[in-house]
Design a protein around this motif. Structure first.
Motif, mmCIF file in Angstrom:
data_model
loop_
_atom_site.group_PDB
_atom_site.id
_atom_site.type_symbol
_atom_site.label_atom_id
_atom_site.label_comp_id
_atom_site.label_asym_id
_atom_site.label_seq_id
_atom_site.Cartn_x
_atom_site.Cartn_y
_atom_site.Cartn_z
ATOM 1 N N HIS A 247 25.816 66.067 64.128
ATOM 2 C CA HIS A 247 26.182 67.445 64.471
ATOM 3 C C HIS A 247 27.255 67.464 65.562
ATOM 4 O O HIS A 247 28.148 68.318 65.541
ATOM 5 N N ALA A 248 27.163 66.539 66.514
ATOM 6 C CA ALA A 248 28.172 66.482 67.572
ATOM 7 C C ALA A 248 29.544 66.127 67.000
ATOM 8 O O ALA A 248 30.568 66.678 67.427
ATOM 9 N N ASP A 249 29.572 65.210 66.037
ATOM 10 C CA ASP A 249 30.839 64.870 65.387
ATOM 11 C C ASP A 249 31.426 66.091 64.673
ATOM 12 O O ASP A 249 32.640 66.316 64.694
ATOM 13 N N ILE B 43 35.499 70.619 64.769
ATOM 14 C CA ILE B 43 35.861 72.042 64.869
ATOM 15 C C ILE B 43 36.857 72.268 65.999
ATOM 16 O O ILE B 43 37.879 72.937 65.839
ATOM 17 N N PHE B 44 36.574 71.673 67.164
ATOM 18 C CA PHE B 44 37.437 71.916 68.316
ATOM 19 C C PHE B 44 38.782 71.201 68.198
ATOM 20 O O PHE B 44 39.809 71.745 68.603
ATOM 21 N N ARG C 196 44.687 71.474 66.973
ATOM 22 C CA ARG C 196 45.779 71.049 66.099
ATOM 23 C C ARG C 196 46.397 72.230 65.346
ATOM 24 O O ARG C 196 47.612 72.300 65.160
ATOM 25 N N THR C 197 45.567 73.174 64.927
ATOM 26 C CA THR C 197 46.059 74.268 64.091
ATOM 27 C C THR C 197 46.702 75.387 64.901
ATOM 28 O O THR C 197 47.755 75.909 64.514
ATOM 29 N N HIS C 198 46.104 75.739 66.035
ATOM 30 C CA HIS C 198 46.545 76.941 66.744
ATOM 31 C C HIS C 198 47.207 76.683 68.092
ATOM 32 O O HIS C 198 47.906 77.569 68.599
ATOM 33 N N LEU D 69 35.752 74.997 78.104
ATOM 34 C CA LEU D 69 35.466 76.014 77.095
ATOM 35 C C LEU D 69 34.561 75.457 76.003
ATOM 36 O O LEU D 69 33.583 76.098 75.599
ATOM 37 N N ALA D 70 34.888 74.268 75.518
ATOM 38 C CA ALA D 70 34.089 73.664 74.448
ATOM 39 C C ALA D 70 32.668 73.390 74.934
ATOM 40 O O ALA D 70 31.684 73.694 74.243
#
Length: 282
Positions: free
Chosen positions: A200-202, A207-208, A213-215, A236-237
């Protein structure tokens, strides 16, 4: 003739060498990795015995396990030699490689040695590895150090072997595991839970990093901007994950308490809510 055949087909020669020269693990001990004598290890790594001796003298590889006058090397030594070869191909000097390896093992900032912006390579975990003798490891997990548990710990990366000692990846995880076992949770269950948490941590890390990378940073060519984005995302994460986990635990605990109060979790004879009683046969 045998030497000529080996020279024509080195793969067969290597196979025979590994089969005959690899030191067998004792059936009474915990499972061991493949082990090599010095000449066999040098051949596997694609270097000369003289070079291997030089690396050992420079402390670029950990000491071998000794059995009388025989030195036995394992897969960890082979992986270290391949790492050294890869770094040499990239132009690093042996002195620089020694610094990198020392920094990695002691938790120092490798980014400073590589000349890269620190926030890109500074570990988020801030974990401190712990070196343990086999006796100290047994003290932490009294009665729970079985071959299966040891193999699982090595596979998960919680433990690594360095010479005659073990290295646990995290002081905090070691303390938590020790506390859980002291409260009666078997080590096998702790390791199973740890593996599921790791998965789950991976997924959360994916996600982060996708978010960055995307935004935030389309490419890492703009290193100053990438560095700033990664650094800003750290608190934040961690805040998002801590908040969501806390609220999820509140929801699950509330559900469990409601189930206990209504008897749903205490009466094994009660059918599940989504099960219908079997029809009577007259």
């Amino acid at each position: 003739m045998a030497d000529q055949a080996a020279a024509q087909n080195p793969r067969n020669a290597d196979t025979r060498a590994r089969a005959s020269d690899t030191h067998p693990a004792s059936p009474e001990s915990t499972p061991k990795e493949r082990e090599f004598r010095m000449a066999d290890l040098a051949r596997e790594a694609g270097i000369t015995v003289r070079t291997l001796r030089f690396y050992r003298e420079r402390k670029l590889i950990p000491p071998p396990r000794r059995e009388g006058r025989i030195a036995w090397y394992n897969e960890h030594h082979l992986a270290r030699l391949r790492t050294i070869a890869a770094l040499l191909e990239r132009g690093h000097t042996l002195g620089g490689i020694a610094e990198l390896l020392t920094a990695f093992e002691t938790g120092r900032d490798v980014g400073e040695l590589l000349g890269l912006p620190s926030p890109l390579l500074t570990p988020w975990s801030e974990e401190t590895p712990v070196r343990l003798t086999p006796e100290e490891l047994a003290d932490h997990f009294s009665g729970e150090i079985t071959p299966a548990n040891l193999t699982t710990s090595l596979a998960l990366g919680y433990l690594a072997v360095d010479g005659d000692e073990f290295v646990h990846i995290s002081r905090r995880l070691l303390d938590v595991s020790t506390s859980l076992i002291a409260q009666g949770v078997p080590l096998a269950a702790v390791l199973e839970a740890g593996g599921r948490v790791r998965a789950h941590a991976d997924a959360l890390a994916d996600i982060f990093t996708t978010l960055i990378r995307t935004h935030l940073v389309p490419t890492l060519q703009d290193l100053p901007r990438a560095t700033e984005s990664v650094e800003n995302l750290r608190p934040l994460a961690k805040g998002v994950v801590e908040a969501e986990l806390s609220m999820a635990m509140d929801r699950r605990i509330r559900t469990e308490l409601e189930s206990l109060l209504t008897g749903g979790a205490t009466d094994p004879e009660q059918p599940a809510h989504d099960e219908q009683p079997a029809p009577r046969e007259d």
